[in-house]
Design a protein around this motif. Sequence first.
Motif, PDB file in Angstrom:
ATOM      1  N   UNK A  62       0.851  -1.198   0.000  1.00  0.00           N
ATOM      2  CA  UNK A  62       0.000   0.000   0.000  1.00  0.00           C
ATOM      3  C   UNK A  62       0.880   1.239   0.000  1.00  0.00           C
ATOM      4  N   UNK A  63       0.462   2.259  -0.772  1.00  0.00           N
ATOM      5  CA  UNK A  63       1.123   3.568  -0.751  1.00  0.00           C
ATOM      6  C   UNK A  63       0.067   4.619  -0.436  1.00  0.00           C
ATOM      7  N   UNK A  64       0.358   5.494   0.549  1.00  0.00           N
ATOM      8  CA  UNK A  64      -0.524   6.623   0.842  1.00  0.00           C
ATOM      9  C   UNK A  64       0.242   7.895   0.508  1.00  0.00           C
ATOM     10  N   UNK A  65      -0.389   8.806  -0.224  1.00  0.00           N
ATOM     11  CA  UNK A  65       0.221  10.086  -0.561  1.00  0.00           C
ATOM     12  C   UNK A  65      -0.457  11.155   0.289  1.00  0.00           C
ATOM     13  N   UNK A  66       0.325  11.726   1.236  1.00  0.00           N
ATOM     14  CA  UNK A  66      -0.228  12.739   2.137  1.00  0.00           C
ATOM     15  C   UNK A  66      -0.713  12.120   3.434  1.00  0.00           C
ATOM     16  N   UNK A  67       0.193  12.033   4.416  1.00  0.00           N
ATOM     17  CA  UNK A  67      -0.128  11.418   5.708  1.00  0.00           C
ATOM     18  C   UNK A  67      -0.963  12.360   6.581  1.00  0.00           C
ATOM     19  N   UNK A  68      -0.592  13.650   6.568  1.00  0.00           N
ATOM     20  CA  UNK A  68      -1.172  14.680   7.452  1.00  0.00           C
ATOM     21  C   UNK A  68      -1.027  14.198   8.899  1.00  0.00           C
ATOM     22  N   UNK A  69      -2.137  13.982   9.647  1.00  0.00           N
ATOM     23  CA  UNK A  69      -1.999  13.575  11.055  1.00  0.00           C
ATOM     24  C   UNK A  69      -2.029  12.062  11.240  1.00  0.00           C
TER      25      UNK A  69
END
Length: 214
Positions: A62-69
């Motif tokens: 899995x890849x997430x772009x933009x973790x933020x909090x």
Amino acid sequence: TQSTRPQRILSAVQKNATRGDPRSVIRAIDQFCSQKEWAMNVGNEKGCILDSVVSEVNPATVLELGTYCGYSTVRIASLLPPYAKFITLEFNPDFAAVARQVIAWAGLEDKVQLVEGASSDWIPKIKEQFGIKTFDLVFLDHWKEHYLSDTKLMEECGLLRKGSVLLADNVICPGAPDYVEYVRSSPRYKSHYFRSHLEYTKAEDGLEKSVFLE
Ligand SMILES: Nc1ncnc2c1ncn2[C@@H]1O[C@H](/C=C/CNC(=O)c2cc([N+](=O)[O-])cc(O)c2O)[C@@H](O)[C@H]1O
Ligand SMILES: [Mg+2]
């Protein structure tokens, strides 16, 4: 000194959530953001759609772009099989520092690799740096004008395989019109729009699920 919104979200987690309990972390953030201070987490309504797509794909990578909090990071990580590899990219060091603590509070630090830096810098290096060939699932939730360029970059870097699923937040609000046009018109994708609402509001928003066909 004045705290930042992510720091106030982290405080709400540390005050109201149980260590090692991802669902209580998600609940604490959603309660804080619906009762005290809005923040750009995917939220619970769209979050349930995210959960169903993660469960359906049951991804090994899995890849997430933009973790933020780290709100969606925790939602995704809590559903992954034990062998899964999950990378989340965040270029703001202050947000990354908060996200690391939120992810740790949920007890999921061993399931997630939070990488600090810009997606455009890191996408070309992922194969060699992390020994990942392709991603089964990508969650796009970073600056909306980067969705399309980063998707094309992932294609060029050979990070997508037949059946890879892209799930993009904020199709309506703030919107990512060039990305949506691309995945809906390209013969290389099969797209579906999940209608929902903007986190913590009654405004329309939704997620676009696009399957890469090769
Ligand atoms: N190229 C890149 N590489 C790595 N990290 C990157 C990046 N571009 C942005 N980021 C990070 O991703 C997050 C940005 C999210 C933008 N979402 C939004 O702007 C947003 C706005 C609303 N809204 O206004 O209602 C609602 C939403 O659900 C939203 O996701 C921030 O943490 C930022 O630091
Ligand atoms: Mg979003």
